[in-house]
Scaffold this active site. Sequence first.
Site, short mmCIF file in Angstrom:
data_model
loop_
_atom_site.label_atom_id
_atom_site.label_comp_id
_atom_site.label_asym_id
_atom_site.label_seq_id
_atom_site.Cartn_x
_atom_site.Cartn_y
_atom_site.Cartn_z
N ARG A 103 32.12 44.16 32.05
CA ARG A 103 31.75 44.12 30.64
C ARG A 103 32.24 42.80 30.04
O ARG A 103 33.35 42.35 30.35
CB ARG A 103 32.38 45.30 29.86
CG ARG A 103 31.69 46.64 30.09
CD ARG A 103 30.25 46.68 29.58
NE ARG A 103 29.59 47.96 29.84
CZ ARG A 103 28.79 48.23 30.88
NH1 ARG A 103 28.56 47.29 31.78
NH2 ARG A 103 28.22 49.41 31.01
N ASP A 142 27.65 38.28 34.74
CA ASP A 142 26.45 39.12 34.57
C ASP A 142 26.51 39.82 33.22
O ASP A 142 25.58 40.52 32.84
CB ASP A 142 26.36 40.16 35.69
CG ASP A 142 25.05 40.94 35.65
OD1 ASP A 142 23.99 40.28 35.62
OD2 ASP A 142 25.09 42.18 35.61
N GLU A 165 26.48 39.91 24.22
CA GLU A 165 25.19 39.90 24.93
C GLU A 165 24.09 40.72 24.24
O GLU A 165 22.90 40.53 24.50
CB GLU A 165 25.36 40.40 26.36
CG GLU A 165 25.69 41.89 26.48
CD GLU A 165 25.78 42.36 27.93
OE1 GLU A 165 26.55 41.77 28.71
OE2 GLU A 165 25.10 43.34 28.27
N HIS A 178 22.81 40.82 32.71
CA HIS A 178 23.05 42.24 32.98
C HIS A 178 22.04 42.78 34.01
O HIS A 178 21.34 43.77 33.76
CB HIS A 178 23.00 43.07 31.70
CG HIS A 178 24.02 44.18 31.72
ND1 HIS A 178 25.01 44.31 30.79
CD2 HIS A 178 24.21 45.18 32.61
CE1 HIS A 178 25.75 45.36 31.08
NE2 HIS A 178 25.29 45.90 32.20
P1 NAI Z 1 34.70 53.70 38.33
O1 NAI Z 1 35.02 54.62 37.19
O2 NAI Z 1 34.32 54.27 39.64
O3 NAI Z 1 35.94 52.74 38.58
C1 NAI Z 1 36.63 52.05 37.57
C2 NAI Z 1 38.04 51.78 38.07
O4 NAI Z 1 38.68 50.96 37.09
C3 NAI Z 1 38.87 53.04 38.23
O5 NAI Z 1 39.52 53.03 39.50
C4 NAI Z 1 39.86 52.96 37.08
O6 NAI Z 1 41.13 53.55 37.38
C5 NAI Z 1 39.99 51.46 36.91
N1 NAI Z 1 40.50 51.05 35.61
C6 NAI Z 1 40.36 51.66 34.41
N2 NAI Z 1 40.97 50.94 33.45
C7 NAI Z 1 41.53 49.87 34.07
C8 NAI Z 1 42.30 48.78 33.63
N3 NAI Z 1 42.65 48.65 32.34
N4 NAI Z 1 42.70 47.87 34.55
C9 NAI Z 1 42.38 48.01 35.84
N5 NAI Z 1 41.64 49.02 36.33
C10 NAI Z 1 41.23 49.94 35.45
O7 NAI Z 1 33.58 52.72 37.76
P2 NAI Z 1 32.54 51.85 38.60
O8 NAI Z 1 31.33 52.66 38.87
O9 NAI Z 1 33.23 51.20 39.73
O10 NAI Z 1 32.12 50.76 37.51
C11 NAI Z 1 33.03 49.81 37.01
C12 NAI Z 1 32.42 49.11 35.82
O11 NAI Z 1 31.32 48.30 36.22
C13 NAI Z 1 31.80 50.04 34.75
O12 NAI Z 1 32.78 50.55 33.88
C14 NAI Z 1 30.84 49.12 34.04
O13 NAI Z 1 31.51 48.48 32.97
C15 NAI Z 1 30.49 48.08 35.09
N6 NAI Z 1 29.09 48.19 35.51
C16 NAI Z 1 28.27 47.09 35.35
C17 NAI Z 1 26.95 47.14 35.72
C18 NAI Z 1 26.05 45.95 35.60
O14 NAI Z 1 24.82 46.07 35.75
N7 NAI Z 1 26.57 44.75 35.35
C19 NAI Z 1 26.37 48.38 36.25
C20 NAI Z 1 27.32 49.46 36.43
C21 NAI Z 1 28.62 49.35 36.06
#
Ligand code: NAI
Length: 330
Positions: free
Chosen positions: A235, A259, A264, A296
């Site tokens: 993000r 990305d 954005e 994105h």
């Molecule tokens: P997930 O929920 O499986 O993993 C997120 C991880 O981040 C968890 O292990 C959590 O404990 C950790 N976390 C939470 N707060 C944190 C912090 N302050 N510092 C360090 N780690 C922290 O989520 P997933 O599926 O891996 O997605 C991650 C992120 O990717 C999403 O939240 C979203 O913002 C982004 N995303 C971007 C996309 C794109 O098209 N550019 C598409 C899908 C997701």
Amino acid sequence: MIKILFYDTKEYDKKLFEEYNKEYNYDITYLETKLNKETAPLAKGYDAVCIFVNDIADKETLDILNECGVKLIVLRCAGFNNVDIQNLPENMKVVRVPGYSPYAVAEHAVALLLSLDRKIYKAYQRTKKYNFTLNGLLGFDIHGKTIGVIGTGKIGKVFINIMKGFGTEVLAYDIYRDEQYAKENEFRYVDLDELYEKSDIISLHCPLTKDNENMINKAAISKMKQGVVIINTSRGKLINSDDLIEELGKGKIGGLGLDVFDDEEDFFLNDMSNSYYRNTELSVLLTMPNVVITAHQAFFTQEALNQIGKISMQNIKEFFETGNCENFVN
Ligand code: NAI
């Protein structure tokens, strides 16, 4: 019949959901406009609204949706930072697609990294003009480098596995450590300072929360190695753009692959090429020779879209049939 209003839809969204709706036959209306407090009244008489990453569901918007009779907000994405969950009206629920393809996003992060490192974006423009010189295209081996991964959830884990395949050392930071996974996949959890100090490449894979907004700021960048490569597919607001531009200008950052961008909403996913409306920081970043920006796009693979369509529809069915859903955000 259940009525659903889709905001911020493009042709590919419509095509996707038309296909998946064949099984459900919901009454769907597709809008191009984004959700915000001005467009929320359009949801009058709808049971659910379906939104994407740049729709804004702040308190005011949620209250209007509630008055309109909307019971469910269907996020057709994983992140939910754009919904003010703390101020959600009592009888409203939010569902999301928690993991549709971690591979899509992790592989895009790798694409940004390789493009930056091997200057593919420059080489492409050159060879198109029949210029086959190599000056300015010098890259580095990723093999042997130290990779810092912030957030080791679904996407972070896939990214780590790919990076291990390159023969790198991975240092990871997460507020919840999966030590078993780290042991099995031969990487190490460290604190943020150590990750900043030792990493040649840093990739962000954590969600945006109130605690980590602007985490990559001047202070954080000052701890990083000279020439560090930063990749952000998570993000935009995780990074302070002003600080980033200042450090890029000083040559501290060797490469930047984005990305996502903190402002954005008005730009990404839209064709703004004929508009005079510009964002100053984004414009500055786009002029930098060592910055690659995609809009994105990381989620955008056929496999991911199929999962988004399938799981969003299942979420709607589950909620309206049982009042419950395994993919509730609240
Ligand atoms: P997930 O929920 O499986 O993993 C997120 C991880 O981040 C968890 O292990 C959590 O404990 C950790 N976390 C939470 N707060 C944190 C912090 N302050 N510092 C360090 N780690 C922290 O989520 P997933 O599926 O891996 O997605 C991650 C992120 O990717 C999403 O939240 C979203 O913002 C982004 N995303 C971007 C996309 C794109 O098209 N550019 C598409 C899908 C997701």
